[in-house]
Design an enzyme around this catalytic site. Structure first.
Site, PDB file in Angstrom:
ATOM      1  N   ALA A  20       0.815  -1.214   0.000  1.00 36.86           N
ATOM      2  CA  ALA A  20       0.000   0.000   0.000  1.00 36.86           C
ATOM      3  C   ALA A  20       0.855   1.274   0.000  1.00 36.86           C
ATOM      4  O   ALA A  20       0.436   2.305  -0.518  1.00 36.86           O
ATOM      5  CB  ALA A  20      -0.910  -0.026   1.221  1.00 36.86           C
ATOM      6  N   THR A  24       0.559   5.569  -1.575  1.00 37.75           N
ATOM      7  CA  THR A  24       0.115   6.683  -0.698  1.00 37.75           C
ATOM      8  C   THR A  24       0.378   8.039  -1.361  1.00 37.75           C
ATOM      9  O   THR A  24      -0.381   8.983  -1.162  1.00 37.75           O
ATOM     10  CB  THR A  24       0.803   6.650   0.687  1.00 37.75           C
ATOM     11  N   ARG A  32      -1.665   0.777   7.793  1.00 39.26           N
ATOM     12  CA  ARG A  32      -1.086   0.848   9.130  1.00 39.26           C
ATOM     13  C   ARG A  32      -0.387   2.157   9.482  1.00 39.26           C
ATOM     14  O   ARG A  32       0.001   2.352  10.622  1.00 39.26           O
ATOM     15  CB  ARG A  32      -0.113  -0.332   9.326  1.00 39.26           C
ATOM     16  N   GLN A  97       0.433  -6.120  -3.799  1.00 36.89           N
ATOM     17  CA  GLN A  97      -0.651  -6.418  -2.859  1.00 36.89           C
ATOM     18  C   GLN A  97      -1.793  -5.423  -3.070  1.00 36.89           C
ATOM     19  O   GLN A  97      -2.834  -5.531  -2.435  1.00 36.89           O
ATOM     20  CB  GLN A  97      -0.144  -6.280  -1.421  1.00 36.89           C
ATOM     21  N   ASP A 100      -5.396  -1.330  -6.649  1.00 35.76           N
ATOM     22  CA  ASP A 100      -5.728  -0.049  -7.286  1.00 35.76           C
ATOM     23  C   ASP A 100      -5.413   0.027  -8.776  1.00 35.76           C
ATOM     24  O   ASP A 100      -5.764   1.006  -9.444  1.00 35.76           O
ATOM     25  CB  ASP A 100      -5.029   1.095  -6.538  1.00 35.76           C
ATOM     26  N   HIS A 115      -3.747  -9.653  -4.460  1.00 36.94           N
ATOM     27  CA  HIS A 115      -4.954  -9.471  -3.635  1.00 36.94           C
ATOM     28  C   HIS A 115      -6.152  -9.019  -4.478  1.00 36.94           C
ATOM     29  O   HIS A 115      -7.102  -8.446  -3.946  1.00 36.94           O
ATOM     30  CB  HIS A 115      -4.691  -8.478  -2.503  1.00 36.94           C
TER      31      HIS A 115
HETATM   32  P1  NAD Z   1       0.676  -1.565   5.170  1.00 37.61           P
HETATM   33  O1  NAD Z   1      -0.330  -0.471   5.343  1.00 37.61           O
HETATM   34  O2  NAD Z   1       0.707  -2.638   6.172  1.00 37.61           O
HETATM   35  O3  NAD Z   1       2.133  -0.932   5.112  1.00 37.61           O
HETATM   36  C1  NAD Z   1       2.464   0.121   4.267  1.00 37.61           C
HETATM   37  C2  NAD Z   1       3.928   0.467   4.537  1.00 37.61           C
HETATM   38  O4  NAD Z   1       4.307   1.438   3.577  1.00 37.61           O
HETATM   39  C3  NAD Z   1       4.175   1.068   5.917  1.00 37.61           C
HETATM   40  O5  NAD Z   1       5.247   0.384   6.533  1.00 37.61           O
HETATM   41  C4  NAD Z   1       4.530   2.540   5.629  1.00 37.61           C
HETATM   42  O6  NAD Z   1       5.556   3.027   6.469  1.00 37.61           O
HETATM   43  C5  NAD Z   1       5.048   2.466   4.216  1.00 37.61           C
HETATM   44  N1  NAD Z   1       4.799   3.672   3.432  1.00 37.61           N
HETATM   45  C6  NAD Z   1       3.676   4.433   3.388  1.00 37.61           C
HETATM   46  N2  NAD Z   1       3.798   5.398   2.461  1.00 37.61           N
HETATM   47  C7  NAD Z   1       5.036   5.252   1.912  1.00 37.61           C
HETATM   48  C8  NAD Z   1       5.748   5.939   0.904  1.00 37.61           C
HETATM   49  N3  NAD Z   1       5.221   6.960   0.240  1.00 37.61           N
HETATM   50  N4  NAD Z   1       7.011   5.515   0.593  1.00 37.61           N
HETATM   51  C9  NAD Z   1       7.577   4.464   1.260  1.00 37.61           C
HETATM   52  N5  NAD Z   1       6.938   3.773   2.224  1.00 37.61           N
HETATM   53  C10 NAD Z   1       5.679   4.156   2.542  1.00 37.61           C
HETATM   54  O7  NAD Z   1       0.452  -2.143   3.688  1.00 37.61           O
HETATM   55  P2  NAD Z   1       0.842  -3.548   3.047  1.00 37.61           P
HETATM   56  O8  NAD Z   1       2.122  -4.058   3.567  1.00 37.61           O
HETATM   57  O9  NAD Z   1       0.613  -3.410   1.587  1.00 37.61           O
HETATM   58  O10 NAD Z   1      -0.233  -4.589   3.573  1.00 37.61           O
HETATM   59  C11 NAD Z   1      -1.549  -4.316   3.854  1.00 37.61           C
HETATM   60  C12 NAD Z   1      -2.618  -4.631   2.811  1.00 37.61           C
HETATM   61  O11 NAD Z   1      -3.076  -3.392   2.379  1.00 37.61           O
HETATM   62  C13 NAD Z   1      -2.337  -5.320   1.548  1.00 37.61           C
HETATM   63  O12 NAD Z   1      -2.966  -6.527   1.599  1.00 37.61           O
HETATM   64  C14 NAD Z   1      -3.055  -4.469   0.451  1.00 37.61           C
HETATM   65  O13 NAD Z   1      -3.921  -5.311  -0.278  1.00 37.61           O
HETATM   66  C15 NAD Z   1      -3.885  -3.529   1.227  1.00 37.61           C
HETATM   67  N6  NAD Z   1      -4.105  -2.140   0.778  1.00 37.61           N
HETATM   68  C16 NAD Z   1      -3.993  -1.777  -0.524  1.00 37.61           C
HETATM   69  C17 NAD Z   1      -4.177  -0.449  -0.890  1.00 37.61           C
HETATM   70  C18 NAD Z   1      -4.076  -0.080  -2.357  1.00 37.61           C
HETATM   71  O14 NAD Z   1      -4.501  -0.847  -3.217  1.00 37.61           O
HETATM   72  N7  NAD Z   1      -3.474   1.056  -2.677  1.00 37.61           N
HETATM   73  C19 NAD Z   1      -4.430   0.514   0.087  1.00 37.61           C
HETATM   74  C20 NAD Z   1      -4.547   0.094   1.425  1.00 37.61           C
HETATM   75  C21 NAD Z   1      -4.381  -1.231   1.777  1.00 37.61           C
END
Ligand code: NAD
Length: 254
Positions: A20, A24, A32, A97, A100, A115
């Protein structure tokens, strides 16, 4: 940064594992981080089982999905840098994962959405058990569901069999799609280096991939704002924001 650029330039077949955090900077909150989705929603409500049991949870899930698309997210520098490596003729596979679609939108062609995808919806059957969708095979674009939701139907049924309809994504407690897992394993087997971007590496089975890669002798690089439990296995670790880091590191490589 130089070490990351060198790592990328030495890779003959790179597999990039993203979470994710890679999205961002496109305005999509992660789970998280502070302000992430878990500060707004209770993850215990977001399981496959709860979705099947509760019309309220389904309504909340559709609301989340509409909120997600309302922002019209676009690829950022991190997605573009990864796609640029492939355009420059390098062998790059992406296991994401994320749901989007932004890697493909940025131009990456060899992508496994492990996912699933928020772009589609599917029938999961009337009361599927054990986290396994048991639908009739009907699928549609997510816009199909949005039209019904806008018309006041907040729990759309499958038009073929009347089963429950769910986003074609993998929820907590839901079985992984074996075809995607197989595709990801094949990508891992063919790779000689792994780069992880924007993942807390806490969600399994995906968090096992970097461990498998290192066990197979592959060098690992991690770009993440915060430390991850697997940093100790990595040859290169950058705790910073993915977009600027990858844009700079790939500039010298492509
Ligand atoms: P997570 O939220 O657990 O971790 C995200 C990590 O990315 C964090 O450790 C954070 O410090 C880091 N981070 C955030 N912004 C950043 C940036 N700009 N540059 C570098 N690092 C950055 O997410 P995860 O590990 O992908 O696991 C959680 C689940 O979230 C996955 O299963 C996924 O399917 C789902 N998810 C997906 C989306 C999406 O599709 N964009 C959004 C939210 C959650």
């Amino acid at each position: 940064m130089d070490e990351l650029a060198e790592f990328l330039s030495n890779a003959r077949a790179l597999v990039v594992l993203t979470g994710a955090g890679v999205s961002t900077e496109s305005g999509i909150p992660d789970f998280r981080s502070p302000g992430g989705l878990w500060t707004k929603y209770d993850p215990r409500d977001m399981t496959f089982q709860r979705y099947v049991e509760s019309a309220e949870v389904r309504a909340l899930s559709w609301a989340m999905r509409r909120e997600f698309f309302a922002t019209n997210p676009q690829p950022n520098d991190a997605h573009r840098a990864i796609a640029e490596l492939e355009r420059a003729g390098r062998s790059v596979g992406v296991i994401t994962q994320n749901i989007d679609g932004l890697h493909r939108q940025a131009g990456s062609t060899n992508v496994v959405e492990i996912h699933g995808t928020a772009a589609r919806v599917m029938c999961i059957g009337h009361r599927p058990l054990y986290g396994e969708p048991q639908g009739c095979g009907w699928e549609a674009q997510t816009s199909w569901a949005f039209k019904l939701l806008e018309a006041g139907n907040d729990d759309p049924d499958c038009p073929h069999c009347g089963g429950l309809v769910k986003s074609a994504t993998i929820s907590f407690g839901q079985a992984m799609d074996p075809r995607s897992m197989h595709h990801a394993e094949r990508m891992l087997n063919e790779a000689d280096a792994m780069l992880v971007v924007g993942s807390s590496l806490q969600v399994y089975p995906v968090a096992a991939f970097p461990q498998e890669a290192v066990q197979a002798g592959m060098p690992l690089a991690i770009v993440n704002r915060e430390p991850t439990p697997l940093d100790r296995l990595a040859r290169v670790v950058v705790h910073d924001t993915a977009g600027p880091v990858l844009a700079a590191a790939t500039k010298t490589v492509v």
